[in-house]
Design a protein around this motif. Structure first.
Motif, short mmCIF file in Angstrom:
data_model
loop_
_atom_site.label_atom_id
_atom_site.label_comp_id
_atom_site.label_asym_id
_atom_site.label_seq_id
_atom_site.Cartn_x
_atom_site.Cartn_y
_atom_site.Cartn_z
N VAL A 148 0.82 -1.22 0.00
CA VAL A 148 0.00 0.00 0.00
C VAL A 148 0.85 1.27 0.00
CG1 VAL A 148 -1.66 1.33 1.36
CG2 VAL A 148 -2.00 -1.11 1.04
N PHE A 149 1.91 1.30 0.76
CA PHE A 149 2.72 2.52 0.87
C PHE A 149 3.99 2.48 0.02
CE2 PHE A 149 0.27 2.35 4.86
CZ PHE A 149 -0.46 3.50 4.66
N GLU A 150 4.09 1.51 -0.87
CA GLU A 150 5.24 1.42 -1.77
C GLU A 150 5.03 2.32 -2.97
OE1 GLU A 150 8.16 -0.37 -1.55
OE2 GLU A 150 7.54 -0.79 0.50
N PRO A 151 6.10 2.86 -3.52
CA PRO A 151 5.96 3.64 -4.76
C PRO A 151 5.56 2.72 -5.91
CG PRO A 151 8.26 3.40 -4.15
CD PRO A 151 7.46 2.85 -3.02
N ARG A 152 4.92 3.27 -6.90
CA ARG A 152 4.40 2.51 -8.03
C ARG A 152 5.51 2.32 -9.07
NH1 ARG A 152 -0.41 4.50 -11.89
NH2 ARG A 152 1.27 5.83 -12.57
N THR A 153 6.39 1.38 -8.80
CA THR A 153 7.51 1.09 -9.70
C THR A 153 7.26 -0.26 -10.38
OG1 THR A 153 8.75 -0.06 -7.98
CG2 THR A 153 9.11 2.33 -8.19
N THR A 154 8.08 -0.55 -11.40
CA THR A 154 7.94 -1.84 -12.08
C THR A 154 8.31 -2.99 -11.14
OG1 THR A 154 10.16 -1.58 -13.00
CG2 THR A 154 8.30 -0.94 -14.39
N ASP A 155 9.27 -2.75 -10.24
CA ASP A 155 9.64 -3.78 -9.27
C ASP A 155 8.49 -4.09 -8.32
OD1 ASP A 155 11.53 -5.57 -7.97
OD2 ASP A 155 11.51 -4.11 -6.32
N VAL A 210 -0.44 -13.74 -14.53
CA VAL A 210 -0.79 -12.61 -13.66
C VAL A 210 0.09 -11.44 -14.08
CG1 VAL A 210 -0.90 -11.72 -11.31
CG2 VAL A 210 -1.40 -14.12 -11.74
N GLN A 211 -0.54 -10.31 -14.35
CA GLN A 211 0.21 -9.14 -14.78
C GLN A 211 -0.26 -7.93 -13.98
OE1 GLN A 211 -0.50 -8.00 -18.83
NE2 GLN A 211 1.35 -6.77 -18.94
N ALA A 212 0.67 -7.19 -13.41
CA ALA A 212 0.36 -5.97 -12.67
C ALA A 212 0.97 -4.79 -13.41
CB ALA A 212 0.92 -6.05 -11.25
N VAL A 213 0.12 -3.82 -13.75
CA VAL A 213 0.59 -2.64 -14.48
C VAL A 213 0.01 -1.38 -13.85
CG1 VAL A 213 0.90 -3.81 -16.69
CG2 VAL A 213 -1.29 -2.82 -16.14
N PRO A 214 0.77 -0.27 -13.85
CA PRO A 214 0.22 0.99 -13.36
C PRO A 214 -1.02 1.37 -14.17
CG PRO A 214 2.58 1.16 -13.60
CD PRO A 214 2.17 -0.15 -14.22
N ALA A 215 -2.01 1.94 -13.51
CA ALA A 215 -3.31 2.22 -14.14
C ALA A 215 -3.36 3.60 -14.75
CB ALA A 215 -4.42 2.05 -13.12
N GLY A 216 -2.60 3.82 -15.80
CA GLY A 216 -2.69 5.05 -16.59
C GLY A 216 -2.57 6.33 -15.79
N GLU A 217 -3.62 7.14 -15.81
CA GLU A 217 -3.63 8.46 -15.18
C GLU A 217 -3.67 8.40 -13.65
OE1 GLU A 217 -3.23 11.34 -16.87
OE2 GLU A 217 -2.97 10.06 -18.63
N ALA A 218 -4.23 7.34 -13.09
CA ALA A 218 -4.32 7.23 -11.63
C ALA A 218 -2.92 6.96 -11.07
CB ALA A 218 -5.27 6.11 -11.24
#
Length: 141
Positions: free
Chosen positions: A70-77, A102-110
């Motif tokens: 939850v408090f981690e930065p949104r990085t590829t790692d 399973v794939q996790a990707v940043p959600a665009g503008e959010a």
């Protein structure tokens, strides 16, 4: 789809728990809403992923442990490790599904959301299905 399509899926309480009135009797006594078939499996997967590790007394290993991101930065790692936690939880905690990817990707503008896409099959003989579960992280790094 009918229950005959996925006999191993079963039937149980709907998630989130809610009440329903019987259709045939408008003034009837409310009953707990249930789900069955593929919907029941999908609700069980979301419940498993939202469960914190150690929160179930009799099954402390049940859950995904995604709350630690939850408090981690949104990085590829972070996205990669989140996807790994989700995959591990589903393989160990949901025997009715075969997890294909399973794939996790940043959600665009959010800036604080990561979408986790899970490609799965209810058994090895069915066509693949996918489920997208959003998780919120601390934001852009």
């Amino acid at each position: 789809m009918t229950a005959a399509d996925h006999p191993q899926a079963g039937r149980g309480w709907a998630f989130p728990p809610r009440w329903r009135r019987p259709e045939d009797e408008p003034a009837g006594v409310p009953a707990v809403a249930t789900s069955e078939d593929a919907q029941h499996v999908e609700e069980a997967m979301v419940l498993l992923l939202r469960t914190m590790l150690g929160s179930r007394v009799m099954r402390p290993g049940l859950g995904a442990g995604v709350d630690r991101w939850v408090f981690e930065p949104r990085t590829t790692d972070a996205c990669h490790r989140l996807a790994d936690d989700v995959r591990r939880a589903l393989v160990l905690g949901e025997p009715r599904v075969v997890v294909d990817a399973v794939q996790a990707v940043p959600a665009g503008e959010a800036e604080d959301r990561v979408d986790v896409t899970i490609s799965y099959r209810i058994d090895r003989h069915r066509r693949p299905t996918s489920l997208v579960v959003p998780f919120y992280l601390a934001g852009a790094s």
